[in-house]
Design a protein around this motif. Structure first.
Motif, PDB file in Angstrom:
ATOM      1  N   GLU A 116      -6.616 -17.489  -2.548  1.00 44.58           N
ATOM      2  CA  GLU A 116      -5.326 -16.934  -2.107  1.00 44.58           C
ATOM      3  C   GLU A 116      -4.350 -16.676  -3.246  1.00 44.58           C
ATOM      4  O   GLU A 116      -3.351 -16.001  -3.059  1.00 44.58           O
ATOM      5  CB  GLU A 116      -4.682 -17.870  -1.079  1.00 44.58           C
ATOM      6  N   ASP A 117      -4.628 -17.192  -4.434  1.00 45.26           N
ATOM      7  CA  ASP A 117      -3.656 -17.112  -5.512  1.00 45.26           C
ATOM      8  C   ASP A 117      -3.801 -15.885  -6.410  1.00 45.26           C
ATOM      9  O   ASP A 117      -2.973 -15.642  -7.269  1.00 45.26           O
ATOM     10  CB  ASP A 117      -3.721 -18.382  -6.368  1.00 45.26           C
ATOM     11  N   ASP A 118      -4.842 -15.092  -6.211  1.00 49.50           N
ATOM     12  CA  ASP A 118      -5.094 -13.939  -7.064  1.00 49.50           C
ATOM     13  C   ASP A 118      -5.536 -12.771  -6.188  1.00 49.50           C
ATOM     14  O   ASP A 118      -6.646 -12.768  -5.658  1.00 49.50           O
ATOM     15  CB  ASP A 118      -6.179 -14.306  -8.083  1.00 49.50           C
ATOM     16  N   LEU A 119      -4.672 -11.770  -6.043  1.00 45.69           N
ATOM     17  CA  LEU A 119      -4.950 -10.651  -5.141  1.00 45.69           C
ATOM     18  C   LEU A 119      -6.227  -9.903  -5.513  1.00 45.69           C
ATOM     19  O   LEU A 119      -7.001  -9.527  -4.641  1.00 45.69           O
ATOM     20  CB  LEU A 119      -3.779  -9.668  -5.113  1.00 45.69           C
ATOM     21  N   LYS A 120      -6.466  -9.697  -6.799  1.00 42.64           N
ATOM     22  CA  LYS A 120      -7.654  -8.942  -7.195  1.00 42.64           C
ATOM     23  C   LYS A 120      -8.930  -9.745  -6.935  1.00 42.64           C
ATOM     24  O   LYS A 120      -9.910  -9.206  -6.421  1.00 42.64           O
ATOM     25  CB  LYS A 120      -7.598  -8.501  -8.648  1.00 42.64           C
ATOM     26  N   VAL A 151     -13.756 -10.743  -3.545  1.00 45.81           N
ATOM     27  CA  VAL A 151     -14.510 -11.642  -2.652  1.00 45.81           C
ATOM     28  C   VAL A 151     -14.595 -11.042  -1.249  1.00 45.81           C
ATOM     29  O   VAL A 151     -15.665 -11.037  -0.631  1.00 45.81           O
ATOM     30  CB  VAL A 151     -13.886 -13.058  -2.630  1.00 45.81           C
ATOM     31  N   MET A 152     -13.487 -10.511  -0.753  1.00 48.31           N
ATOM     32  CA  MET A 152     -13.476  -9.894   0.576  1.00 48.31           C
ATOM     33  C   MET A 152     -14.472  -8.735   0.624  1.00 48.31           C
ATOM     34  O   MET A 152     -15.248  -8.601   1.574  1.00 48.31           O
ATOM     35  CB  MET A 152     -12.058  -9.390   0.909  1.00 48.31           C
ATOM     36  N   TRP A 153     -14.440  -7.910  -0.386  1.00 48.19           N
ATOM     37  CA  TRP A 153     -15.302  -6.724  -0.458  1.00 48.19           C
ATOM     38  C   TRP A 153     -16.769  -7.138  -0.467  1.00 48.19           C
ATOM     39  O   TRP A 153     -17.580  -6.619   0.293  1.00 48.19           O
ATOM     40  CB  TRP A 153     -14.942  -5.943  -1.719  1.00 48.19           C
ATOM     41  N   TYR A 168      -8.529  -9.411  12.841  1.00 49.46           N
ATOM     42  CA  TYR A 168      -8.262  -8.825  11.528  1.00 49.46           C
ATOM     43  C   TYR A 168      -6.876  -9.200  11.003  1.00 49.46           C
ATOM     44  O   TYR A 168      -6.418  -8.629  10.007  1.00 49.46           O
ATOM     45  CB  TYR A 168      -8.400  -7.302  11.583  1.00 49.46           C
ATOM     46  N   ASN A 169      -6.206 -10.149  11.650  1.00 50.23           N
ATOM     47  CA  ASN A 169      -4.862 -10.537  11.231  1.00 50.23           C
ATOM     48  C   ASN A 169      -4.807 -11.016   9.780  1.00 50.23           C
ATOM     49  O   ASN A 169      -3.888 -10.675   9.044  1.00 50.23           O
ATOM     50  CB  ASN A 169      -4.276 -11.600  12.156  1.00 50.23           C
ATOM     51  N   ASP A 170      -5.797 -11.802   9.357  1.00 50.72           N
ATOM     52  CA  ASP A 170      -5.794 -12.304   7.977  1.00 50.72           C
ATOM     53  C   ASP A 170      -5.969 -11.172   6.974  1.00 50.72           C
ATOM     54  O   ASP A 170      -5.398 -11.202   5.884  1.00 50.72           O
ATOM     55  CB  ASP A 170      -6.897 -13.349   7.775  1.00 50.72           C
ATOM     56  N   ILE A 171      -6.755 -10.170   7.347  1.00 50.84           N
ATOM     57  CA  ILE A 171      -6.955  -9.022   6.468  1.00 50.84           C
ATOM     58  C   ILE A 171      -5.652  -8.221   6.379  1.00 50.84           C
ATOM     59  O   ILE A 171      -5.215  -7.826   5.301  1.00 50.84           O
ATOM     60  CB  ILE A 171      -8.122  -8.145   6.967  1.00 50.84           C
ATOM     61  N   GLN A 172      -5.029  -8.027   7.533  1.00 52.42           N
ATOM     62  CA  GLN A 172      -3.741  -7.330   7.558  1.00 52.42           C
ATOM     63  C   GLN A 172      -2.701  -8.089   6.732  1.00 52.42           C
ATOM     64  O   GLN A 172      -1.953  -7.487   5.955  1.00 52.42           O
ATOM     65  CB  GLN A 172      -3.259  -7.176   9.007  1.00 52.42           C
ATOM     66  N   ASP A 173      -2.684  -9.419   6.863  1.00 50.80           N
ATOM     67  CA  ASP A 173      -1.737 -10.239   6.099  1.00 50.80           C
ATOM     68  C   ASP A 173      -1.985 -10.119   4.597  1.00 50.80           C
ATOM     69  O   ASP A 173      -1.045 -10.118   3.803  1.00 50.80           O
ATOM     70  CB  ASP A 173      -1.812 -11.709   6.529  1.00 50.80           C
ATOM     71  N   TYR A 174      -3.248  -9.999   4.214  1.00 50.24           N
ATOM     72  CA  TYR A 174      -3.581  -9.821   2.799  1.00 50.24           C
ATOM     73  C   TYR A 174      -2.927  -8.543   2.261  1.00 50.24           C
ATOM     74  O   TYR A 174      -2.295  -8.555   1.201  1.00 50.24           O
ATOM     75  CB  TYR A 174      -5.104  -9.768   2.609  1.00 50.24           C
ATOM     76  N   ALA A 182       4.365  -8.029  -2.698  1.00 55.46           N
ATOM     77  CA  ALA A 182       4.349  -8.390  -4.114  1.00 55.46           C
ATOM     78  C   ALA A 182       4.461  -7.161  -5.010  1.00 55.46           C
ATOM     79  O   ALA A 182       4.456  -7.280  -6.239  1.00 55.46           O
ATOM     80  CB  ALA A 182       3.073  -9.165  -4.439  1.00 55.46           C
ATOM     81  N   LYS A 183       4.533  -5.983  -4.395  1.00 55.17           N
ATOM     82  CA  LYS A 183       4.640  -4.706  -5.113  1.00 55.17           C
ATOM     83  C   LYS A 183       3.416  -4.428  -5.994  1.00 55.17           C
ATOM     84  O   LYS A 183       3.505  -3.757  -7.012  1.00 55.17           O
ATOM     85  CB  LYS A 183       5.939  -4.628  -5.909  1.00 55.17           C
TER      86      LYS A 183
END
Length: 189
Positions: A71-75, A80-82, A120-126, A133-134
Protein backbone atom coordinates in the motif's frame (compact mmCIF):
# COMPACT_ATOMS: atom_id res chain seq x y z
CA UNK A 1 -15.97 -30.58 -4.27
CA UNK A 2 -19.49 -29.98 -3.01
CA UNK A 3 -22.51 -30.68 -5.22
CA UNK A 4 -23.20 -26.95 -5.39
CA UNK A 5 -19.62 -26.29 -6.54
CA UNK A 6 -19.96 -29.02 -9.17
CA UNK A 7 -23.11 -27.36 -10.52
CA UNK A 8 -21.35 -23.97 -10.65
CA UNK A 9 -18.26 -25.42 -12.36
CA UNK A 10 -20.39 -27.31 -14.88
CA UNK A 11 -22.37 -24.16 -15.63
CA UNK A 12 -19.14 -22.23 -16.14
CA UNK A 13 -17.87 -24.85 -18.57
CA UNK A 14 -21.13 -24.93 -20.53
CA UNK A 15 -21.74 -21.20 -20.84
CA UNK A 16 -18.14 -20.42 -21.78
CA UNK A 17 -18.33 -22.90 -24.64
CA UNK A 18 -21.89 -22.36 -25.88
CA UNK A 19 -23.22 -19.18 -24.26
CA UNK A 20 -25.93 -18.47 -21.72
CA UNK A 21 -28.93 -18.81 -24.03
CA UNK A 22 -27.79 -22.17 -25.41
CA UNK A 23 -27.19 -23.61 -21.94
CA UNK A 24 -30.27 -25.16 -20.39
CA UNK A 25 -30.85 -26.21 -16.81
CA UNK A 26 -31.39 -29.77 -18.00
CA UNK A 27 -27.93 -29.71 -19.64
CA UNK A 28 -26.39 -28.43 -16.42
CA UNK A 29 -28.08 -31.18 -14.42
CA UNK A 30 -27.13 -33.90 -16.90
CA UNK A 31 -23.49 -32.85 -17.35
CA UNK A 32 -22.92 -32.21 -13.64
CA UNK A 33 -24.24 -35.61 -12.63
CA UNK A 34 -26.02 -33.96 -9.71
CA UNK A 35 -29.58 -35.09 -9.03
CA UNK A 36 -32.45 -32.76 -9.96
CA UNK A 37 -33.57 -32.43 -6.35
CA UNK A 38 -30.07 -31.50 -5.21
CA UNK A 39 -29.75 -28.82 -7.88
CA UNK A 40 -33.15 -27.39 -6.96
CA UNK A 41 -32.17 -27.50 -3.28
CA UNK A 42 -29.38 -25.01 -4.05
CA UNK A 43 -30.88 -23.04 -6.94
CA UNK A 44 -34.41 -22.15 -8.04
CA UNK A 45 -33.49 -21.91 -11.73
CA UNK A 46 -30.71 -21.35 -14.28
CA UNK A 47 -30.74 -17.58 -13.71
CA UNK A 48 -29.99 -18.09 -10.04
CA UNK A 49 -27.01 -20.33 -10.92
CA UNK A 50 -25.67 -17.76 -13.35
CA UNK A 51 -26.16 -14.97 -10.81
CA UNK A 52 -24.17 -16.84 -8.17
CA UNK A 53 -21.47 -17.78 -10.66
CA UNK A 54 -21.18 -14.20 -11.90
CA UNK A 55 -20.93 -12.78 -8.37
CA UNK A 56 -18.48 -15.49 -7.29
CA UNK A 57 -16.12 -14.87 -10.21
CA UNK A 58 -16.40 -11.09 -9.91
CA UNK A 59 -15.47 -11.36 -6.25
CA UNK A 60 -12.51 -13.57 -7.22
CA UNK A 61 -11.29 -10.99 -9.73
CA UNK A 62 -11.49 -8.17 -7.18
CA UNK A 63 -9.80 -10.21 -4.46
CA UNK A 64 -7.05 -11.59 -6.69
CA UNK A 65 -6.11 -8.20 -8.12
CA UNK A 66 -5.42 -6.72 -4.68
CA UNK A 67 -3.66 -9.76 -3.17
CA UNK A 68 -0.28 -8.87 -1.60
CA UNK A 69 -0.26 -5.40 -3.14
CA UNK A 70 1.95 -3.08 -1.05
CA UNK A 71 0.00 0.00 0.00
CA UNK A 72 2.94 2.37 0.42
CA UNK A 73 4.13 2.52 -3.20
CA UNK A 74 1.63 3.20 -5.99
CA UNK A 75 3.85 1.86 -8.77
CA UNK A 76 4.75 -1.36 -6.94
CA UNK A 77 1.09 -1.81 -6.07
CA UNK A 78 0.14 -1.29 -9.72
CA UNK A 79 2.69 -3.88 -10.83
CA UNK A 80 1.49 -6.45 -8.29
CA UNK A 81 -2.16 -5.81 -9.21
CA UNK A 82 -1.38 -6.15 -12.91
CA UNK A 83 0.59 -9.38 -12.47
CA UNK A 84 -2.04 -10.83 -10.14
CA UNK A 85 -4.77 -10.41 -12.72
CA UNK A 86 -2.59 -11.55 -15.62
CA UNK A 87 -1.55 -14.79 -13.95
CA UNK A 88 -5.04 -15.42 -12.59
CA UNK A 89 -6.41 -15.33 -16.13
CA UNK A 90 -3.53 -17.36 -17.57
CA UNK A 91 -4.01 -20.05 -14.91
CA UNK A 92 -7.83 -19.96 -15.03
CA UNK A 93 -8.78 -19.94 -18.71
CA UNK A 94 -12.49 -20.53 -18.04
CA UNK A 95 -12.58 -17.48 -15.78
CA UNK A 96 -10.86 -15.52 -18.53
CA UNK A 97 -13.36 -16.65 -21.17
CA UNK A 98 -16.22 -15.93 -18.79
CA UNK A 99 -14.96 -12.41 -18.12
CA UNK A 100 -14.57 -11.73 -21.82
CA UNK A 101 -17.68 -13.32 -23.30
CA UNK A 102 -20.25 -13.74 -20.61
CA UNK A 103 -19.69 -11.07 -17.98
CA UNK A 104 -19.96 -8.33 -20.59
CA UNK A 105 -22.97 -9.93 -22.22
CA UNK A 106 -26.30 -8.11 -22.42
CA UNK A 107 -27.74 -11.34 -21.00
CA UNK A 108 -26.31 -10.32 -17.62
CA UNK A 109 -28.76 -7.74 -16.24
CA UNK A 110 -27.40 -4.31 -15.35
CA UNK A 111 -28.70 -4.69 -11.79
CA UNK A 112 -26.42 -7.72 -11.35
CA UNK A 113 -23.47 -5.85 -12.84
CA UNK A 114 -24.15 -2.97 -10.44
CA UNK A 115 -24.30 -5.36 -7.48
CA UNK A 116 -20.98 -6.91 -8.50
CA UNK A 117 -19.21 -3.49 -8.56
CA UNK A 118 -18.81 -3.77 -4.79
CA UNK A 119 -16.02 -6.29 -5.36
CA UNK A 120 -13.97 -3.67 -7.18
CA UNK A 121 -14.09 -1.07 -4.39
CA UNK A 122 -10.44 -1.62 -3.42
CA UNK A 123 -9.37 -1.19 -7.04
CA UNK A 124 -11.43 1.98 -7.33
CA UNK A 125 -9.91 3.24 -4.05
CA UNK A 126 -6.43 2.59 -5.45
CA UNK A 127 -7.10 4.84 -8.45
CA UNK A 128 -8.73 7.49 -6.23
CA UNK A 129 -5.64 7.44 -4.01
CA UNK A 130 -3.40 7.95 -7.08
CA UNK A 131 -5.55 10.85 -8.26
CA UNK A 132 -5.57 12.44 -4.82
CA UNK A 133 -1.78 12.10 -4.60
CA UNK A 134 -1.59 13.83 -8.01
CA UNK A 135 0.25 10.84 -9.48
CA UNK A 136 -2.61 9.84 -11.80
CA UNK A 137 -4.60 11.96 -14.19
CA UNK A 138 -7.98 12.92 -12.82
CA UNK A 139 -10.11 10.52 -14.85
CA UNK A 140 -13.28 8.70 -14.02
CA UNK A 141 -12.19 5.75 -11.88
CA UNK A 142 -14.55 3.34 -13.67
CA UNK A 143 -12.83 4.22 -16.95
CA UNK A 144 -9.45 3.73 -15.27
CA UNK A 145 -10.46 0.31 -13.93
CA UNK A 146 -11.74 -0.81 -17.32
CA UNK A 147 -8.57 0.37 -19.06
CA UNK A 148 -6.45 -1.40 -16.44
CA UNK A 149 -8.39 -4.65 -17.00
CA UNK A 150 -8.28 -4.12 -20.75
CA UNK A 151 -4.50 -3.82 -20.80
CA UNK A 152 -4.15 -7.07 -18.87
CA UNK A 153 -6.71 -8.81 -21.08
CA UNK A 154 -4.85 -7.76 -24.22
CA UNK A 155 -1.66 -9.42 -23.05
CA UNK A 156 -3.54 -12.54 -21.92
CA UNK A 157 -4.97 -12.79 -25.45
CA UNK A 158 -1.48 -12.61 -26.91
CA UNK A 159 -0.42 -15.34 -24.49
CA UNK A 160 -3.44 -17.51 -25.33
CA UNK A 161 -2.97 -17.14 -29.08
CA UNK A 162 0.73 -17.90 -28.74
CA UNK A 163 1.47 -15.64 -31.69
CA UNK A 164 4.28 -14.17 -29.62
CA UNK A 165 6.20 -16.21 -27.11
CA UNK A 166 5.83 -13.86 -24.16
CA UNK A 167 8.90 -13.34 -22.07
CA UNK A 168 9.16 -11.56 -18.76
CA UNK A 169 10.46 -8.47 -20.56
CA UNK A 170 7.25 -8.32 -22.67
CA UNK A 171 5.10 -8.51 -19.56
CA UNK A 172 7.18 -5.78 -17.89
CA UNK A 173 6.89 -3.63 -21.02
CA UNK A 174 3.11 -4.03 -20.98
CA UNK A 175 2.97 -3.05 -17.30
CA UNK A 176 5.11 0.01 -17.97
CA UNK A 177 2.97 1.10 -20.93
CA UNK A 178 -0.17 0.63 -18.87
CA UNK A 179 1.29 2.49 -15.87
CA UNK A 180 2.41 5.47 -17.96
CA UNK A 181 -1.07 5.81 -19.43
CA UNK A 182 -2.43 6.72 -16.01
CA UNK A 183 0.31 9.13 -14.95
CA UNK A 184 -0.15 12.88 -14.93
CA UNK A 185 1.89 14.40 -17.71
CA UNK A 186 4.35 16.00 -15.30
CA UNK A 187 4.78 12.94 -13.04
CA UNK A 188 8.09 11.16 -13.14
CA UNK A 189 8.24 7.91 -11.20
Amino acid sequence: MSKKAIVLQTTLELITTQGIAATSLSQIIKKSGVANGTVYHHFKNKDEIITELYLMLTQDFGTVVMRNAPEDDLKKQFTVMWLNLFYYFVNNPLAFIFSEQIARSPEIPQTLKDEARQYYNDIQDYFKKGIKAKVFKSYNTLVMEELFFGNVVSLVKIHENETVKLKEKHINQAIEISWRGFLKDDTIL
